[in-house]
Structures are given as structure tokens and as C-alpha cells.
Scaffold this active site. Structure first.
Site, PDB file in Angstrom:
ATOM      1  N   ASP A 176     -64.587 -24.106   7.002  1.00  0.00           N
ATOM      2  CA  ASP A 176     -66.015 -24.441   7.096  1.00  0.00           C
ATOM      3  C   ASP A 176     -66.770 -23.729   5.962  1.00  0.00           C
ATOM      4  O   ASP A 176     -66.206 -22.873   5.274  1.00  0.00           O
ATOM      5  CB  ASP A 176     -66.520 -23.962   8.467  1.00  0.00           C
ATOM      6  CG  ASP A 176     -67.941 -24.411   8.778  1.00  0.00           C
ATOM      7  OD1 ASP A 176     -68.419 -25.384   8.168  1.00  0.00           O
ATOM      8  OD2 ASP A 176     -68.575 -23.775   9.648  1.00  0.00           O
ATOM      9  N   GLU A 220     -68.962 -25.206   0.859  1.00  0.00           N
ATOM     10  CA  GLU A 220     -69.677 -26.010  -0.177  1.00  0.00           C
ATOM     11  C   GLU A 220     -69.818 -25.241  -1.490  1.00  0.00           C
ATOM     12  O   GLU A 220     -69.793 -25.904  -2.537  1.00  0.00           O
ATOM     13  CB  GLU A 220     -71.042 -26.430   0.359  1.00  0.00           C
ATOM     14  CG  GLU A 220     -70.973 -27.481   1.460  1.00  0.00           C
ATOM     15  CD  GLU A 220     -70.438 -26.926   2.789  1.00  0.00           C
ATOM     16  OE1 GLU A 220     -70.693 -25.743   3.066  1.00  0.00           O
ATOM     17  OE2 GLU A 220     -69.748 -27.663   3.511  1.00  0.00           O
ATOM     18  N   ASP A 250     -72.090 -31.387  10.297  1.00  0.00           N
ATOM     19  CA  ASP A 250     -73.037 -31.228  11.403  1.00  0.00           C
ATOM     20  C   ASP A 250     -73.856 -32.484  11.667  1.00  0.00           C
ATOM     21  O   ASP A 250     -75.008 -32.588  11.265  1.00  0.00           O
ATOM     22  CB  ASP A 250     -73.953 -30.040  11.134  1.00  0.00           C
ATOM     23  CG  ASP A 250     -73.161 -28.749  11.091  1.00  0.00           C
ATOM     24  OD1 ASP A 250     -71.987 -28.752  11.519  1.00  0.00           O
ATOM     25  OD2 ASP A 250     -73.703 -27.737  10.617  1.00  0.00           O
TER      26      ASP A 250
HETATM   27  O1  MIG Z   1     -73.806 -22.392  10.134  1.00  0.00           O
HETATM   28  O2  MIG Z   1     -69.085 -21.973  12.729  1.00  0.00           O
HETATM   29  O3  MIG Z   1     -70.214 -27.411  10.574  1.00  0.00           O
HETATM   30  O4  MIG Z   1     -68.801 -27.122  12.963  1.00  0.00           O
HETATM   31  O5  MIG Z   1     -69.433 -24.908  14.579  1.00  0.00           O
HETATM   32  C1  MIG Z   1     -73.064 -23.116  11.053  1.00  0.00           C
HETATM   33  C2  MIG Z   1     -70.255 -22.460  13.290  1.00  0.00           C
HETATM   34  C3  MIG Z   1     -71.613 -22.846  10.792  1.00  0.00           C
HETATM   35  C4  MIG Z   1     -71.002 -25.171  10.765  1.00  0.00           C
HETATM   36  C5  MIG Z   1     -69.931 -26.153  11.127  1.00  0.00           C
HETATM   37  C6  MIG Z   1     -69.811 -26.215  12.614  1.00  0.00           C
HETATM   38  C7  MIG Z   1     -69.494 -24.849  13.164  1.00  0.00           C
HETATM   39  C8  MIG Z   1     -70.573 -23.858  12.753  1.00  0.00           C
HETATM   40  N1  MIG Z   1     -70.716 -23.844  11.309  1.00  0.00           N
END
Ligand code: MIG
Length: 748
Positions: A407, A410, A481
């Protein structure tokens, strides 16, 4: 910039160097169908990140020079180029496919920089408000009726004609509207489709780039980039499937996953303890909803330190995971790239000591803020850093982790975006964030994939949020998201179809929606629409209404279970399609236009899709609707539930009460199925069921151990089935694995 007159042409092997007065252009014949046109504004010797190895195949081509013009001709494509970088690609019959636009962009309604500043200060997002020419820019002629598909995870509809997008991997927690410039992924690949022609264009450039598919004008479309080269691969083909095959030949195909990874997963950001995880796992089994994993979001770490485990809340390392494993649960955990700034924490100490983190323009380690607070960013473009990251997964595997979810790559940051001049590397070459941003997730997935393959000896499950063209070789994706709103359920179909046509065969959306509160009807329709997704996970954000099906009562549980089970019934069909995809690059979820290209009813069809070639799925994606119109293309189609037969090329109305997902099977096909289980591995799959559609039908099926790499050595079976006059004939096209003990026929 004016290129000037075409002066000279020089051909060496498959490379044609064309000198214009002011600029060199390099044309490479990659295959008969793929031609690369490189304008090295930036670097002549650029090692692609998307394309690994040397893709060029020997092919016969001719170069014919004429006064001020050159023609490059392969058996499939002819490229003519002339003064000022004018060009046209034609097919072998000399019908035009793609032509450079002879003119300038026309800016209308341009705002002054000052006006843009004022509006942005008020909170407006001014997309293209102060229109500009980009440093790298190529304009193409746009034909009437020309459509565009592909482009990765972009919002909106199947056909991208009339929309403009950007490639800059972006963490977007707000609602993903149809006019958003960019989401998490950058796949600068588009399939162009006009009357009588099909082509692909891949722009291999990792800097911030722009693709306007006829929004600014009806006469042209353009590609632009802030920096780098114009590095364009033109692909021709008889049909969309050919173009996808060529594109995935270049950038790679998703390897076969482990079978269990295709099953159902439950997740929530906010399962805050061992107890939360155990409860959900227990209730999954109690409600008899098949489930492979209850995934570990950031809550499981110690203070959000990656590669740690919070023993206080989750118990001794390995204990919870191994106990749940007895009940068939596999463990999958999240890993973010940001490493907490914290002396004494092994990842931080190792990375500082070895100089593995990105530096700022002053040469200090660059710090921004993410979940752990102040954090630093591994310089994943360096092989040594990737190796370190890969090896770090040993800690997780030792705890029992079997899959990794990447995650925030980016990369995301809480304290403003990373400045473009933050220093990163690609290989040994020092460069900066501007070039690396869009491939940061790619390099991270690559490290994760290689680490997990090496440590576990099994086919890795990696799921990533950010990526670039070619990441499909290393990772599955989810669409980030989304929210619990109907428009996001609607978008699932075009978004996953376009991702699929961009090489990402293994993909899914958060079922039920991540942000916001879901509701019973939305959740039931979501599990139906997602039923054939290759990544099949319900996930929800902290603070939102709990989203496991039992939160909404028994009726919801029943409908939900029916579709999770249905997914497991069709698992062998999905797996077969993934096996084929290694050869063709074709996705599992396909828009109808992929197989019915000349049927204009399919050109803009956003609310139904095909699974492979032989199954048509038409989910209800509107609130309150219990009947819907379905377009059936050419052929005969049999309703999976009612066995009613319809001839195609027409619209029909079908009943779709809340527990019905309309599904049609194409007459003449055989679909392999299994009986549902609570989890893959619960019992051996020793019986194969064949759903036979029609009196005369054909199908094939692939079978292996579903886990490791032995299939590459031949440990698999490939069956071919023919059904005629009530008789099933089975032929083994390959035999290298234990066969089913029985094969049963179910006639549709
Ligand atoms: O700032 O890890 O897209 O699936 O549950 C949010 C917490 C960070 C974004 C991900 C989401 C995940 C969440 N993350």
C-alpha cells in the site's frame, strides 16, 4: 519544436536512424506488428522499466528512401515519415491507421495563471485550465467514430473518447469521479479502435504524462509529458485481442497465481487485535461463507513499523497465524514503503547504515510523514535495496505470512507531496522523484515478488496499489480507496475491464466499498458484480460501519454466501483463463467489445461483461432495480439459472431480484466447475464438473497443484472435452499430474 527537413536515413539491424535538421528520430522494428518510434529528447540509451530483456525478433522489413521521406515496411505495417516528423502508419493494404496531426493544439477558454491561482485557492481543481504545450508532446489525428480503451485504472467509462487523463500515481481518498485526471496507477497504454482498424500505443515514459483522448478537440488527440523521451510503441492487429497480445508480449503477462489466492478474502482496516481477527475467522466458518484469509492491515504492526508484529495486541509471533491455519486460513499482511525514523529499529538502522533511503536535494536522508510518523523512503530503483527489502520478508514468512499487500507506494505522504528533486536511483543512475514517482510501486512490487518467490518457493501473492506498465509480472492490483456508493459499484465494470486490457489480469475492487458506510442492498449487489474478480476481497476503512455480511442480517448472509460459493464453483474456469492468459495476455473479465468488435452495441457497454469468451454477466448496479436490460451479442445464450435459451444480437429484459445475478453461458461451450469448499485445500478437488451448454459443445481445462512452480517443468494436465449426442469425449493434450477421479456432466 520544428524537426525540420528529413535529411538522412541510416539502417543498422532492426534500427532505422532518421536525421531531421534539428532532431534525430529512431525507429525500431520490434516485430512485424510492433514498431517503436523514439524521439530522444532526453536520452538515447534508455533502459525501459516496463519492458525487460530484448523484445526485438528478427523480421523482414524494407526501408525505402525517397526525397524528404522514408518508408519502413514490415509484412504487417507500413510507416511513412516525412519532413517535420510527419508520419502515418498504415496496414499492409495501405489503409491509414494512425496519422500525425498537422497543426497546433487549439486552446480555448484559457485561464490566466493568476486566475488559476485564485480559483485553486478557493478549492477548485483546475484541470487544464491554463492549457499548455508540454515539453514532450505528440498530436495525432482523431477520426470520427474512433474509440479508446485500456489506460489502466482510470475513472469513468469503458470508452475513453472525449476524456483527458494524467499519469501521476495519486493517493485519492475522495470519491473517484468520472472526470478525475489520475488514480493510483500509470499505464500509458491505449487501444485505438476505429471503423475497420485497431491499434495500440504504448508511451514508455515514467515522468508525469498527459493523454487527451479528444477532450480538447474533436480533430486530434495528444500525448504529453513533462520530461523524458517521446518513446512510442505502435502495435497493429486484426482485433483488440491481437493488440493486447502484442502489448503483453512487450511488457509481460501475469504469472499463474496460487489457486487459493483467487478465493475470498475478508479484511478491514481496524481489526485491532488477535480477538478481532479470530472472531471474524470464526464467524466466516460459522456462517459457512468460504474464506481464505482475514487480512492484516496496518494495525498488526508495532507502531506501524514495517516487518514487525504487535505481540501485545496480536499475541506471540506465529501463534495466531498457525492456529488459524489449522482451520484453513492463510495469512496476508500489508506492507507500506515508509520506514519509521527510529534509532534502534532494525529496518531504519540497516537502511541508514547501508544508505538505502532516498535523499533530499541537500543530500540528507529525505523525511516525510506517513502512518509511523516521520518516515524515510527506500530507494527501490537500486537492485541492492530491492534485495534487502526482499530478504526482509523472511521475518514475515517465519511468522507464517503467505501473501503481501503493498500500500501507499505512489508514494503517499501526509506532509505534502515529495518534492520532485528528492534523489532516487534507477539502477546505478542517480535521478530524482520526477522520474521515479510512477515506478516506485513497480520497483517495490518487484522486490516483494522476488523475495516471496525465493523464500517460500511458491507462486507469490503480491497485491499493489500503485504501479506502472509491466507491473503485472510481479503483482496483482486492487483499485484503492473506493467508497460505498453506487457510482463506484458501477465503475467497477469499466475500470476492471480497462485494467484487464492493460495487462492486469489479476485485479479487484474493495467489495462493499472502502470509505463510507455500506448498506445491505449495495453489499449484495457488490458481491454479485465482483463474483468473477480475480482478486475477491471485502475491505472497509476504520470508522465506517462494519462490513462483514453478518452485520446486515440473515438474508444478506444467505445472498452473500450464494455468490461467494458461486465464485468457488467457477474457480476452475477462472484458473483456466489465467493459464491461457500467460499465452495470450487476455484478462478474465472482458468487455463485450473485445469479442464482438464490429457490433456497435458493445462499443460503450459499461454495465455487463464477459468472463472469458463463454460467459456473460450482467449485474444490477443501480439502487432499487430488480429487472434489467441485457444485451446478448451474436450466438445463442443460455440463462445459467433458468436454462432458458436466447438467440443473440438483441436486448432482452431479465428478472434480477436481490438474490439474482444474471449470467448467460454461450451455447456450444463447456465450463469446468468444482463443488464449493470452505477454503482451497479443505478437501482434494478430485471431481470435476462440466457445465455443458447445448447438445454439441467443446471445452478445455488446465489442472495442476495450484501452488508451486512444478507446472513449468510439465507437472500439469491439459484436457480437451467434446460433447456430442449425449456423449462426452475426453482427450489429454498433456498429462503430467494426477488426474481427477471423476468427471461429471451437468447439462444446461
Ligand atoms: O491512509 O492501511 O488503500 O486499503 O486499509 C490509508 C490503511 C492507508 C489505504 C489503503 C487501504 C488501507 C489503508 N491505507
Amino acid at each position: 519544436m520544428e524537426f525540420g527537413k528529413l535529411l538522412k536515413v541510416n539502417t543498422v539491424d532492426n534500427t532505422v536512424e532518421i536525421e531531421f535538421e534539428n532532431q534525430q528520430v529512431i525507429v525500431q522494428v520490434i516485430t512485424d506488428e510492433i514498431i517503436r518510434v523514439l524521439v530522444p529528447f532526453w536520452k538515447k540509451d534508455y533502459q525501459s522499466i516496463a519492458i525487460e530483456g530484448q523484445p526485438s525478433l528478427p523480421c523482414d522489413f524494407e526501408v525505402i528512401e525517397d526525397e524528404g521521406a522514408v518508408q519502413i515496411k514490415t509484412p504487417a505495417v507500413i510507416l511513412n515519415m516525412w519532413d517535420d516528423f510527419g508520419f502515418v502508419f498504415t496496414d499492409k493494404y495501405r489503409d491509414e491507421i494512425l496519422t500525425s496531426y498537422n497543426g497546433q493544439r487549439r486552446f480555448e477558454n484559457t485561464l490566466s495563471d493568476e486566475a488559476v491561482g485564485l480559483l485553486e485557492a478557493e478549492g477548485h481543481h483546475i484541470q487544464g485550465g491554463n492549457h499548455q504545450n508540454y515539453k514532450v508532446q505528440q498530436i495525432f489525428r482523431l477520426n470520427e467514430g474512433e474509440r479508446f480503451y485500456g489506460m489502466g485504472d482510470k475513472t469513468g467509462f469503458l470508452n475513453k473518447r472525449g476524456y483527458a487523463y494524467e499519469n501521476w500515481n495519486s493517493d485519492i481518498p475522495q470519491i473517484h469521479h468520472e472526470n478525475m485526471p489520475a488514480l493510483y496507477k500509470s499505464i500509458p497504454f491505449v487501444i485505438g479502435k476505429g471503423p475497420g482498424y485497431t491499434y495500440g500505443l504504448f508511451f514508455d515514459n515514467t515522468f508525469h504524462s498527459y493523454m487527451d483522448m479528444g477532450k480538447e478537440s474533436n480533430e486530434y488527440f495528444y500525448y504529453g509529458a513533462d520530461d523524458g523521451n517521446l518513446d512510442m510503441y505502435f502495435m497493429t492487429g486484426e482485433c483488440i485481442a491481437d493488440v493486447i497480445e502484442h502489448y503483453t508480449y512487450l511488457t509481460g503477462r501475469a504469472p499463474l497465481p496460487q489457486l487459493w489466492t483467487l478465493g475470498y478474502h475478508q479484511c478491514r482496516w481496524g481489526y485491532e487485535s488477535e480477538n478481532d481477527i479470530r472472531t471474524v475467522a470464526k464467524l466466516m466458518r460459522q456462517h459457512k461463507i468460504p474464506c481464505e484469509s482475514v487480512q492484516y492491515d496496518i494495525d498488526y504492526m508495532e507502531g506501524f513499523r514495517v516487518f514487525t508484529w504487535d505481540e501485545k495486541e496480536y499475541g506471540p509471533k506465529g501463534k495466531l497465524i498457525s492456529e488459524l491455519a489449522e482451520d484453513g486460513f492463510k495469512a496476508v499482511c500489508i506492507i507500506d514503503p515508509g520506514v519509521k525514523v527510529d534509532k534502534g529499529y532494525f529496518m531504519y538502522d540497516q537502511g541508514v547504515k547501508k544508505d538505502y533511503f532516498a535523499h533530499d536535494s541537500q543530500d540528507k536522508i529525505y523525511v516525510n510523514e506517513v502512518w509511523p510518523g516521520d518516515s524515510v523512503y527506500p530507494d527501490f530503483g537500486r537492485e541492492e535495496v530491492r534485495q534487502w527489502w526482499a530478504d526482509s520478508h523472511k521475518k514475515l514468512v517465519d511468522m507464517g505470512m503467505q501473501g503481501i499487500w503493498n500500500d501507499m507506494n505512489e508514494p503517499a505522504s501526509f506532509n505534502g507531496p515529495l518534492p520532485l528533486d528528492v534523489k532516487f536511483h534507477i539502477g546505478d543512475r542517480l535521478t530524482n522523484h520526477a522520474e521515479v514517482h510512477n515506478v516506485y510501486g513497480h520497483f517495490m512490487s518487484m522486490a516483494t515478488h522476488e523475495g516471496m518467490a525465493e523464500i517460500t518457493g511458491k507462486r507469490p501473492l503480491v497485491i499493489t496499489r500503485a504501479c506502472y506498465a509491466g507491473t503485472q509480472k510481479y503483482s496483482a492490483v486492487w483499485t484503492g480507496d473506493n467508497q460505498s456508493v453506487w457510482s463506484h459499484l458501477q465503475m467497477l465494470i469499466p475500470q476492471l475491464c480497462n485494467l484487464g486490457m492493460s495487462g492486469f489480469t489479476i485485479a479487484g475492487t474493495d467489495i462493499g466499498g472502502f470509505g463510507g458506510d455500506t448498506n445491505p442492498e449495495l453489499l449484495m449487489r457488490w458481491i454479485q458484480a465482483a463474483c468473477f474478480c480475480t482478486f475477491f476481497r471485502n475491505h472497509c476503512a476504520k470508522g465506517q460501519k462494519l462490513q462483514e455480511p453478518w452485520q446486515f442480517g440473515e438474508n444478506v448472509v444467505d445472498v452473500y454466501r450464494k455468490y461467494v460459493e458461486l465464485h468457488y464453483r467457477f474457480l476452475p474456469y477462472i484458473y483456466d483463463l489465467l493459464f491461457e492468459s500467460q499465452i495470450t495476455g487476455l484478462p478474465v473479465m472482458r468487455p463485450l467489445v473485445l469479442h464482438y468488435e464490429n457490433d456497435e452495441n458493445t462499443f460503450n457497454l459499461n454495465n455487463e461483461f464477459l468472463v472469458g469468451e463463454n460467459m456473460l454477466v450482467a449485474p444490477v448496479v443501480e439502487q432499487g432495480v430488480t429487472k434489467r436490460m441485457v444485451y446478448l451479442p451474436d450466438g445463442n445464450w443460455i440463462n445459467y439459472w433458468t436454462k432458458e435459451k436466447f438467440s443473440g444480437k438483441k436486448h432482452i429484459i431479465v428478472d434480477a431480484p436481490i438474490d439474482v445475478l444474471p449470467i448467460f453461458i454461450k451455447e456450444g461451450s463447456i465450463i469446468p466447475m468444482y463443488e464449493p469448499v470452505q477454503y482451497v485445500g479443505e478437501k482434494p478437488y478430485d471431481t470435476l464438473k462440466l457445465l455443458v451448454a447445448g447438445d454439441s459443445a467443446w471445452g478445455s481445462h488446465y489442472q495442476d497443484n495450484g501452488e508451486d512452480f512444478e507446472y513449468i517443468e510439465g507437472e500439469y494436465n491439459l484436457y480437451s472435452f467434446t460433447y456430442e449426442n449425449g456423449n462426452l469425449d475426453t482427450a489429454m493434450l498433456h498429462q503430467g499430474y494426477q488426474k481427477y477421479t471423476s468427471i461429471e456432466v451437468e447439462k444446461l
